[in-house]
Design an enzyme around this catalytic site. Sequence first.
Site, PDB file in Angstrom:
ATOM      1  N   CYS A 131       0.827  -1.210   0.000  1.00 56.02           N
ATOM      2  CA  CYS A 131       0.000   0.000   0.000  1.00 56.02           C
ATOM      3  C   CYS A 131       0.859   1.257   0.000  1.00 56.02           C
ATOM      4  CB  CYS A 131      -0.956  -0.001   1.194  1.00 56.02           C
ATOM      5  SG  CYS A 131      -0.135  -0.112   2.801  1.00 56.02           S
ATOM      6  N   HIS A 453      -1.402   1.211   7.467  1.00 59.42           N
ATOM      7  CA  HIS A 453      -1.929   1.216   6.099  1.00 59.42           C
ATOM      8  C   HIS A 453      -1.844   2.611   5.493  1.00 59.42           C
ATOM      9  CE1 HIS A 453      -4.158  -0.169   2.694  1.00 59.42           C
ATOM     10  NE2 HIS A 453      -5.199   0.605   2.924  1.00 59.42           N
TER      11      HIS A 453
END
Length: 520
Positions: A131, A453
């Site tokens: 990510c 994330h």
Amino acid sequence: MIAGAKRPGDAVVEMSKLKVNVKWGKEAFNDIEVDLEQSPMVFKSQLFTLSGVPPDRQKVMIKGGLLKDDEWGKQVPKEGATIMLMGSADAKPVEAPKDVPKFVEDLPESEQNSLETKAYGSGLQNLGNTCYMNSTVQCLYAIEPLRAALTNYKSSAGYDLSAKLTAATKELFSDLQQGGEAFAPYKFLLTLREKFPQFGQTGEGGTFMQQDAEECWTNLVYTLREKVQDGAGSSLPDQLLGVGTRLKLTCEESGEEFQEDSKMYMLKCNISQEVNHLHEGLLLGLKDDRERHSEKLGRTALFKGSSVLTSLPEYLTVQMVRFFYKVEVRQKAKVLRKVSYPLELDVYDLCSPDLKAQLDPPRAALKAWKDEQVEAAKRAKGAAAKSAAGGEAQAADSSAAPAAPPGGDVEMSDAAAAGPSSSSSSSLEGALTGKFELCGVLTHKGRSADSGHYVAWIKQKDGRWVLFDDDTLTFKKDEEILALCGGGDWHMAYLLLYRAVKVPAGAPAPAAATGSGATA
């Protein structure tokens, strides 16, 4: 034989071919070529192709008589003659439409999900803690001049990992531009890890580790600046992202002063207990105290330093310095403090005196243009109010100029009424103003840079914000973007991407610059 002269047989050939018009009911077929050397059946076959009437049903009237199948006889037509065709056509088979309308319900589920966001690019599948890379790529893709320059990039011969990664970036951007369903950026990821092996680190069980998005951004930018050039052969990323700075170091003990000029590709927003807003953090980030040797004192001394900006880019990148290395746990810990940032950033007071002098005229022109838009809108509103009241003020009051279309040029009559002709400020069109509008935010959710994330929030051309969460795209609003300022465990801004606000076309000539950094 003389060149260009006709042979004796040419006239016969020419006369055997002529053009006629055919009338069939309400339809007419013009300029049909007839070869009189061929049997009439050939002509009837032509008519069949045009009308759909089979030859055995055709009644072709020429000079009041019916044309036979095997000979022309007395029914030889003349050039330009109109021939009557009678007969019913065969029923044409119903063909399936070539462009069958597609309904959303009939599309695969993956295409249904990306239909609304297709115009804004594609998502990228997470290939195992990637990510950080996906969000970095989406933010870089938002830099349109870089995207355009990559389309013309040609990789050099030989084994050059920088060229290989640049070519992989070009290919990835081309795939993103297609829009639609998310895809896996395998080639780009493998090339990135080949060029920078640190992004291929694995942890327990052999799984790839999460990486720092800022480190990925910096390495990609430095790679592209080596390879992507403008038409003059200069580094395009230097122009788009490079910030000129001048550091002044002063030793209070000896009075010595030093200056250092440099170029950076990212401003730092340092976060302390006193920092509540981006501007405060930028000022703190420009401070740079150092210990260095003093010639006068003959020993190491403290030099207090502070930098100013000497040149501005088209795209300004700001890092919110939220991570620091925590020795006891041997990882980057995160500063969760809330630090707000604006949708429009003004860095005028961070600039050197020379740069401020360059920015003053464009800033004045931008302010004059905005003021003019406001006045034009007021005039239009007043005229509309009079018209709604039933009066004829709008027609009678010829001095009331119509409002300029949003974002467009004002009418020439408005410009004339406002003062000097805007043509005198044409040299300022496109000039930098020291103001920047937010166009991208890379955020992190979690307590450590090596976990959590990353996602990207990108402002599109039509003003809509789109959240790129790996393979999922979602529309967002301005207030949701401003809420990414920290203060909890939710996503918080880590990298901010600002696009320069330039003097628009049609801006009126500003008054003489005062040096006060006029703001709009």
